[in-house]
Scaffold this active site. Structure first.
Site, mmCIF file in Angstrom:
data_model
loop_
_atom_site.group_PDB
_atom_site.id
_atom_site.type_symbol
_atom_site.label_atom_id
_atom_site.label_comp_id
_atom_site.label_asym_id
_atom_site.label_seq_id
_atom_site.Cartn_x
_atom_site.Cartn_y
_atom_site.Cartn_z
ATOM 1 N N HIS A 18 18.789 45.398 21.513
ATOM 2 C CA HIS A 18 18.263 44.228 22.223
ATOM 3 C C HIS A 18 19.377 43.249 22.581
ATOM 4 O O HIS A 18 19.111 42.085 22.868
ATOM 5 C CB HIS A 18 17.191 43.517 21.383
ATOM 6 C CG HIS A 18 16.175 44.460 20.818
ATOM 7 N ND1 HIS A 18 16.263 44.986 19.549
ATOM 8 C CD2 HIS A 18 15.074 45.022 21.376
ATOM 9 C CE1 HIS A 18 15.257 45.816 19.337
ATOM 10 N NE2 HIS A 18 14.521 45.858 20.420
HETATM 11 S S1 FES Z 1 19.290 43.307 18.712
HETATM 12 FE FE1 FES Z 1 17.415 44.161 18.077
HETATM 13 S S2 FES Z 1 17.995 45.508 16.484
HETATM 14 FE FE2 FES Z 1 19.876 44.595 17.106
#
Ligand code: FES
Length: 199
Positions: free
Chosen positions: A158
């Protein structure tokens, strides 16, 4: 009858040295856990892990497993250490004040989050949802990173980013810095991961 002893070469996955920018080797190594001897299984379950960092060169990372988690050991260059304070204004928790008892032992509550400025020791698991971030040690503009990138880690899941002290940048999904496990130096070149009473 086949010798049940574990091939020493297989154990070497516990100490994988990667060049700058390389991806750690834990994912490929996990299947070998099934071939551990009982003492090695005990180690994987929680015993401290002794690591020789004598061959780790500036800018390199190695990965060991402790309690089933990948622990990254990075020997930072003088240039990388010098960049750390410049990141502070962009970080969510530059002084490692959040959850210090879980994330940052007292001896790592400093700018470099480590006992020695040149050696970083962190658990390589993103504090968002547990992905393993990727090495992004090369500074400068590149995909998914800001133009002023000074080197660190990018979580591909993410987009959370961490500097070379494992400190998370602001406004990212990951809420906290990477965990610093308990550790101690047995000598200049030997680390004990998982135990810090011998320091
Ligand atoms: S940014 Fe979501 S698991 Fe690392």
């Amino acid at each position: 009858m086949a010798d049940p002893a574990v091939d020493p070469a297989r154990r070497n996955w516990l100490m994988i040295t990667c060049g700058a920018g390389a991806v750690g080797g834990v994912a490929t190594a996990v299947p070998f856990v099934a071939s551990f001897t009982p003492s090695e299984r005990a180690k994987a379950a929680g015993a401290p892990v002794e690591v020789d960092i004598g061959g780790l060169k500036p800018g390199e990372k190695m990965v060991v497993e402790w309690r089933g988690k990948p622990v990254w050991i990075v020997r930072r260059t003088p240039e990388q250490i010098a960049e750390l304070p410049k990141n502070d204004a962009q970080l969510a928790d530059p002084q490692s004040k959040r959850n210090p008892s879980e994330l940052t032992p007292e001896y790592a509550r400093n700018e470099h989050r480590s006992r020695k400025p040149e050696i970083l020791v962190v658990v390589g698991i993103c504090t968002h949802l547990g992905c393993s971030p990727t090495d992004k040690f090369v500074a400068g503009p590149q995909p998914s990173l800001p133009d002023n990138w000074a080197g660190g880690f990018l979580c591909p899941c993410h987009g959370s980013t961490f500097d070379l002290a494992g400190r998370v940048f602001k406004n990212k999904p990951a809420p906290d810095n990477l965990e610093v496990p308990p550790y101690a130096y047995l000598s200049d070149s030997r680390l004990l991961i998982g135990e810090d009473k011998k320091a």
